[in-house]
Design an enzyme around this catalytic site. Structure first.
Site, PDB file in Angstrom:
ATOM      1  CE1 TYR A  58      -3.272  -2.811   0.296  1.00 39.42           C
ATOM      2  CE2 TYR A  58      -3.671  -2.197   2.575  1.00 39.42           C
ATOM      3  CZ  TYR A  58      -3.957  -2.995   1.479  1.00 39.42           C
ATOM      4  OH  TYR A  58      -4.934  -3.945   1.579  1.00 39.42           O
ATOM      5  N   GLY A 214     -17.003   2.875  -1.040  1.00 39.18           N
ATOM      6  CA  GLY A 214     -17.797   4.099  -0.954  1.00 39.18           C
ATOM      7  C   GLY A 214     -19.041   4.095  -1.806  1.00 39.18           C
TER       8      GLY A 214
END
Length: 334
Positions: A58, A214
């Site tokens: 990440y 989301g």
């Protein structure tokens, strides 16, 4: 907020009922605010969240360094309660591209050494390869993690995005505490074969993508402009007619949430919580505001009538578009 705990499988630790997924603080969702990210991790620990999830790829190590800083600057009692789950094996290039996966035993130990250094810890609580390396038997990869467990560098072995056969082979090699995999109202593929297998073997699920990046948070709109470095700009579910179809599902869910007096995000997270005590949702909040909203899901009780209404509004397989682009789905077992 109601304090709740769950146990990761028959071999793993007790953790908070919600975990914090930190990927978006470093990569794939546009720019993030470092100070706010650290404040959000601190707020999560203060609220009783114990499970903090990351991956060594990440932001090419950025996320581990971020979490390491957050842990160092947290009050000692909060720092000591944190359980860090780390994924490894995804290969990156300097342009940010993806180059496959490496599950060789020597690579496993090298990845772990770098993660321990970046995080500033003496052990990793859960360690897992992010995707199966097709060139390396899962027994070899899991066996290497088990050796790290024996030496005290890792506490528990996890898996990520693998199918039922691989889960069985891994579990025959070493005790597996959990499978990390996407699971939400609009990503329910695990229910057919994978979830029954984990339950048979006493393995928990740490569910990521509970708000589908989301999409089903209640905050995403069709006119939102996404940055080029935002994963969603290339995700099938966020494109054209797919997006509008999926947002229509969100509006149907919003009606149920409003009747309950809660937000869309809270009812979506509460639905995942309702699927069993062996499932721990990971919330990808990047701000304290979104974290507070997510934590509110712990106080949402879904009765049988609520669950039936949700099922009618958002049936299984109702989503339009795959959860990843085709090239990435090629690395995921089902």
């Amino acid at each position: 907020m109601t304090t709740q705990t769950r146990t990761l499988g028959s071999t793993g630790p007790q953790v908070s009922a919600l975990g914090l997924g930190c990927m978006g603080m470093s990569a794939l969702y546009g720019d993030a605010d470092r100070a706010e990210s650290i404040a959000t991790i601190h707020a999560a620990l203060e609220a009783g969240i114990t499970l903090v999830d990351t991956g060594d790829f990440y932001g090419m190590g950025h996320n581990e360094l971020l979490i390491g800083e957050a842990l160092r600057t947290a009050p000692a009692a909060r720092r000591e309660q944190a359980l860090v789950s780390v994924k490894f094996g995804a290969l990156r290039d300097p342009d940010g591209g993806w180059s496959g996966y490496d599950g060789r035993p020597a690579a496993v130990k090298t990845f772990a050494a770098y993660s321990l250094q970046r995080l500033g810890v003496d052990h990793l609580d859960v360690y897992r390869i992010a995707r199966l390396d097709p060139a390396v038997p899962i027994e070899e990869t899991v066996g290497a993690i088990a050796e790290l467990v024996e030496k005290g560098y890792v506490r528990h072995v996890g898996l990520s995005e693998v199918g039922a056969e691989t889960i069985r082979r891994a579990a025959a090699t070493a005790p597996i505490c959990d499978l990390q995999i996407e699971y939400s109202l609009i990503s329910r593929g695990i229910e057919t074969e994978i979830l029954p297998t984990t339950r048979e073997l006493g393995i928990s699920v740490t569910a990521y993508g509970v708000l589908s990046r989301g999409l089903i948070s209640g905050h995403f709109s069709s006119d939102r402009q996404l940055a080029a470095n935002d994963f969603r700009a290339h995700s099938p579910r966020f494109q054209g007619e797919n997006l509008q179809h999926n947002l229509n599902l969100v509006e149907a869910l919003r009606k149920i949430a409003e009747q309950k007096g809660v937000s869309v995000a809270q009812i979506a997270i509460a639905w995942v919580l309702s699927r069993g005590d062996d499932i721990v949702p990971l919330v990808g909040a990047r701000t304290r505001e979104r974290l507070a909203e997510s934590l509110g899901a712990l106080d949402v009780t879904l009765e049988a009538a609520d669950l039936a209404a949700i099922e009618e509004a958002v049936p299984a397989d109702a989503a339009a578009g795959g959860r990843y682009p085709a090239a990435q789905m090629a690395h995921i077992e089902s």
